[in-house]
Scaffold this motif. Structure first.
Motif, PDB file in Angstrom:
ATOM      1  N   TRP A  49      -2.844   0.609  -9.896  1.00 31.71           N
ATOM      2  CA  TRP A  49      -2.794  -0.229  -8.698  1.00 31.71           C
ATOM      3  C   TRP A  49      -1.366  -0.424  -8.196  1.00 31.71           C
ATOM      4  CZ3 TRP A  49      -7.145   0.049  -6.565  1.00 31.71           C
ATOM      5  CH2 TRP A  49      -8.296   0.145  -7.340  1.00 31.71           C
ATOM      6  N   SER A  50      -0.405  -0.406  -9.091  1.00 29.38           N
ATOM      7  CA  SER A  50       0.988  -0.453  -8.636  1.00 29.38           C
ATOM      8  C   SER A  50       1.349   0.850  -7.934  1.00 29.38           C
ATOM      9  CB  SER A  50       1.931  -0.705  -9.816  1.00 29.38           C
ATOM     10  OG  SER A  50       2.047   0.426 -10.641  1.00 29.38           O
ATOM     11  N   ALA A  51       0.842   1.975  -8.467  1.00 34.76           N
ATOM     12  CA  ALA A  51       1.105   3.262  -7.831  1.00 34.76           C
ATOM     13  C   ALA A  51       0.451   3.325  -6.451  1.00 34.76           C
ATOM     14  CB  ALA A  51       0.585   4.389  -8.724  1.00 34.76           C
ATOM     15  N   ARG A  52      -0.768   2.846  -6.366  1.00 35.56           N
ATOM     16  CA  ARG A  52      -1.472   2.915  -5.088  1.00 35.56           C
ATOM     17  C   ARG A  52      -0.820   2.006  -4.057  1.00 35.56           C
ATOM     18  NH1 ARG A  52      -8.078   2.975  -4.350  1.00 35.56           N
ATOM     19  NH2 ARG A  52      -8.040   3.629  -2.149  1.00 35.56           N
ATOM     20  N   PHE A  53      -0.416   0.819  -4.469  1.00 34.93           N
ATOM     21  CA  PHE A  53       0.265  -0.117  -3.576  1.00 34.93           C
ATOM     22  C   PHE A  53       1.571   0.480  -3.063  1.00 34.93           C
ATOM     23  CE2 PHE A  53       2.809  -4.313  -3.460  1.00 34.93           C
ATOM     24  CZ  PHE A  53       2.541  -4.500  -2.107  1.00 34.93           C
ATOM     25  N   THR A  54       2.376   1.015  -3.972  1.00 35.70           N
ATOM     26  CA  THR A  54       3.659   1.598  -3.580  1.00 35.70           C
ATOM     27  C   THR A  54       3.463   2.786  -2.658  1.00 35.70           C
ATOM     28  OG1 THR A  54       4.599   0.895  -5.692  1.00 35.70           O
ATOM     29  CG2 THR A  54       5.822   2.543  -4.443  1.00 35.70           C
ATOM     30  N   ASN A  55       2.540   3.666  -3.016  1.00 41.08           N
ATOM     31  CA  ASN A  55       2.314   4.854  -2.197  1.00 41.08           C
ATOM     32  C   ASN A  55       1.809   4.476  -0.803  1.00 41.08           C
ATOM     33  OD1 ASN A  55       3.107   6.416  -4.363  1.00 41.08           O
ATOM     34  ND2 ASN A  55       1.036   6.844  -5.055  1.00 41.08           N
ATOM     35  N   ALA A  56       0.999   3.421  -0.733  1.00 37.02           N
ATOM     36  CA  ALA A  56       0.508   2.967   0.569  1.00 37.02           C
ATOM     37  C   ALA A  56       1.657   2.490   1.455  1.00 37.02           C
ATOM     38  CB  ALA A  56      -0.509   1.849   0.384  1.00 37.02           C
ATOM     39  N   MET A  57       2.680   1.880   0.839  1.00 34.02           N
ATOM     40  CA  MET A  57       3.823   1.388   1.599  1.00 34.02           C
ATOM     41  C   MET A  57       4.728   2.519   2.088  1.00 34.02           C
ATOM     42  SD  MET A  57       3.621  -1.949   1.850  1.00 34.02           S
ATOM     43  CE  MET A  57       5.283  -2.587   2.116  1.00 34.02           C
ATOM     44  N   LEU A  58       4.578   3.702   1.498  1.00 31.56           N
ATOM     45  CA  LEU A  58       5.381   4.851   1.904  1.00 31.56           C
ATOM     46  C   LEU A  58       4.759   5.616   3.062  1.00 31.56           C
ATOM     47  CD1 LEU A  58       6.313   6.219  -1.644  1.00 31.56           C
ATOM     48  CD2 LEU A  58       7.865   5.102  -0.033  1.00 31.56           C
ATOM     49  N   LEU A  59       3.512   5.294   3.387  1.00 36.18           N
ATOM     50  CA  LEU A  59       2.781   6.011   4.427  1.00 36.18           C
ATOM     51  C   LEU A  59       2.534   5.094   5.621  1.00 36.18           C
ATOM     52  CD1 LEU A  59       0.116   7.725   2.133  1.00 36.18           C
ATOM     53  CD2 LEU A  59       2.039   8.864   3.273  1.00 36.18           C
ATOM     54  N   PRO A  60       2.329   5.667   6.804  1.00 32.18           N
ATOM     55  CA  PRO A  60       1.957   4.819   7.938  1.00 32.18           C
ATOM     56  C   PRO A  60       0.672   4.056   7.611  1.00 32.18           C
ATOM     57  CG  PRO A  60       2.536   7.033   8.673  1.00 32.18           C
ATOM     58  CD  PRO A  60       2.465   7.090   7.179  1.00 32.18           C
ATOM     59  N   PRO A  61       0.653   2.743   7.812  1.00 32.22           N
ATOM     60  CA  PRO A  61      -0.525   1.973   7.416  1.00 32.22           C
ATOM     61  C   PRO A  61      -1.728   2.282   8.305  1.00 32.22           C
ATOM     62  CG  PRO A  61       1.053   0.584   8.548  1.00 32.22           C
ATOM     63  CD  PRO A  61       1.721   1.901   8.332  1.00 32.22           C
ATOM     64  N   PRO A  62      -2.915   2.359   7.712  1.00 35.53           N
ATOM     65  CA  PRO A  62      -4.127   2.555   8.518  1.00 35.53           C
ATOM     66  C   PRO A  62      -4.413   1.313   9.351  1.00 35.53           C
ATOM     67  CG  PRO A  62      -4.687   2.177   6.215  1.00 35.53           C
ATOM     68  CD  PRO A  62      -3.199   2.306   6.278  1.00 35.53           C
ATOM     69  N   PRO A  63      -5.288   1.421  10.353  1.00 35.98           N
ATOM     70  CA  PRO A  63      -5.512   0.298  11.275  1.00 35.98           C
ATOM     71  C   PRO A  63      -5.908  -1.005  10.598  1.00 35.98           C
ATOM     72  CG  PRO A  63      -6.471   2.301  12.171  1.00 35.98           C
ATOM     73  CD  PRO A  63      -6.006   2.637  10.788  1.00 35.98           C
TER      74      PRO A  63
END
Length: 409
Positions: free
Chosen positions: A345-359
């Motif tokens: 979950w830390s990996a997923r959270f961090t990776n999400a912050m590196l990408l344009p956020p979905p709507p």
């Protein structure tokens, strides 16, 4: 008395080693540098840590800086630029404070404490042949460093990796002289879409309270200028120049910053990586990885040291619960699965912050400005990224959360 050997004397290795000493184990920790060399060297990381991870340190009597380290009391998130205007601007206090202690202070102190409690600290390099010898004399060997050929023991887990290359070039800078905030000490996250991020927060270093700056540059983008920087003075000048150009709303706080010391800088690129937890030696003997060697995140959300502390506590409990039984493949597999169950979950959270956020994420973050409860929910995710697991990645669940928050308001 069971014998445990830990290769690597950082957050994960030393915390686990000290915990095992307190439980009556014979523990050897191996570091490739002395405490003095670490103290005199370059900064190792930005290491913002939050309440859950700090709690594990406190349980072991290792929180030596609680009185001196400025607290991280909340978050302030901004996004936008001159072309598109302000997309986000919200702040919230965390349920409990975090902190960041320079590892050049922390690790030498912990190394001394490890020895004071009866641990055997060995200074030297460990290659594959030495690792083979270590497995002959210990009941369990853990590898908490990916330096040199040891990192190759732990294969990349392609199915769990979101990226196959670095997503940012990262410049880390420890400074004095920043203008304080007028509300609370915050983890400040400023996002310039398509360009990169400015992340900064208070910390403690050799020369006292300081501020720690991470500039995360989209690779190949307009902030990715660091290859030409050669000296500490140039590093500081580039930091100020990029903030002035790409985060002008923040620039006034940085006008008079100065380096804490010439070693208070770091530059590099991190490829977010997940690796298999068990390393198989040429002899067939096995070692167990831990910490960053298993889940290496971009420092955007500051999860590295938190994962290390939480993982070390998890490993401590599992080793003690094993009693006198063998640390066999099944036990290693089960512990690795338990760690990944949380660290994913830390990996997923961090990776999400590196990408344009979905709507749906943009809708949630946009709602945080007008809803203190939602903003606090996001602030506390830095302490426990798993708290996002039931809704943040699910558009329908996020919309239900927003509907419920609107009703409650």
């Amino acid at each position: 008395m069971r014998k445990i050997t830990i290769v690597g004397a950082g957050q994960a290795g030393l915390q686990l080693g000290i915990g095992l000493l307190d439980k009556g184990y014979s523990v050897t920790a191996i570091s490739n540098r002395t405490g003095e060399e670490i103290a005199r060297g370059k900064v190792l990381s930005s290491q913002s840590m939050y309440d859950m991870a700090l709690g594990h340190e406190r349980e072991l009597g290792l929180a030596f800086w609680d009185k001196d380290c400025p607290p991280i009391q909340g978050i302030h998130v901004k996004a936008g630029n001159a072309q598109i205007g302000t997309l986000l601007d919200f702040r919230a206090r965390m349920s409990a404070n975090g902190q960041s202690v320079d590892q050049r202070l922390k690790m030498p102190k912990w190394m001394d404490e490890f020895q004071r409690r009866g641990g055997n600290l060995v200074i030297g390099e460990v290659d594959m042949d030495e690792l083979e010898r270590l497995t002959e004399s210990a009941d369990l060997v853990l590898v908490a460093t990916g330096k040199g050929e040891l990192g190759k023991l732990f294969e990349r887990d392609a199915l769990r990796c979101t990226f196959d290359r670095p997503q940012r070039s990262i410049a880390l800078t420890y400074v004095h002289g920043m203008v304080p905030r007028d509300d609370f000490n915050a983890l400040n996250i400023n996002l310039n879409p398509g360009v990169g991020e400015l992340v900064h927060f208070p910390g403690l270093t050799h020369s006292g309270p300081c501020d720690i700056i991470n500039i995360e540059c989209v690779i190949g983008g307009p902030m990715d200028r660091w290859d030409a920087v050669k000296t500490p003075a140039e590093h500081l000048a580039m930091t100020k120049a990029l903030i002035a150009e790409f985060f002008p709303g923040e620039a006034a706080r940085f006008e008079n910053i100065r380096l804490t010391d010439d070693n208070g800088i770091l530059y590099g690129r991190v490829a977010p990586t997940v690796r298999h937890a068990i390393g198989v030696l040429p002899s067939g003997r096995k070692v167990l990885g831990m910490g960053d060697i298993l889940v290496l995140n971009d420092p955007m959300t500051g999860q590295g040291s938190n994962n290390a502390a939480k993982g070390a506590s998890m490993y401590l409990d599992a080793i003690v619960a094993r009693g006198s039984a063998a640390f066999d493949d099944a036990w290693m597999d089960a512990l690795a699965a338990q760690y990944w169950d949380y660290a994913q979950w830390s990996a997923r959270f961090t990776n999400a912050m590196l990408l344009p956020p979905p709507p749906h994420v943009m809708q949630f973050l946009g709602s945080c400005a007008g809803n203190a409860s939602l903003a606090a929910t996001f602030a506390d995710a830095f302490n426990d990224p798993k708290s996002l697991s039931t809704w943040f990645y699910d558009p329908e669940a996020t919309l239900r959360l927003l509907d419920n928050a609107a009703v409650a308001a």
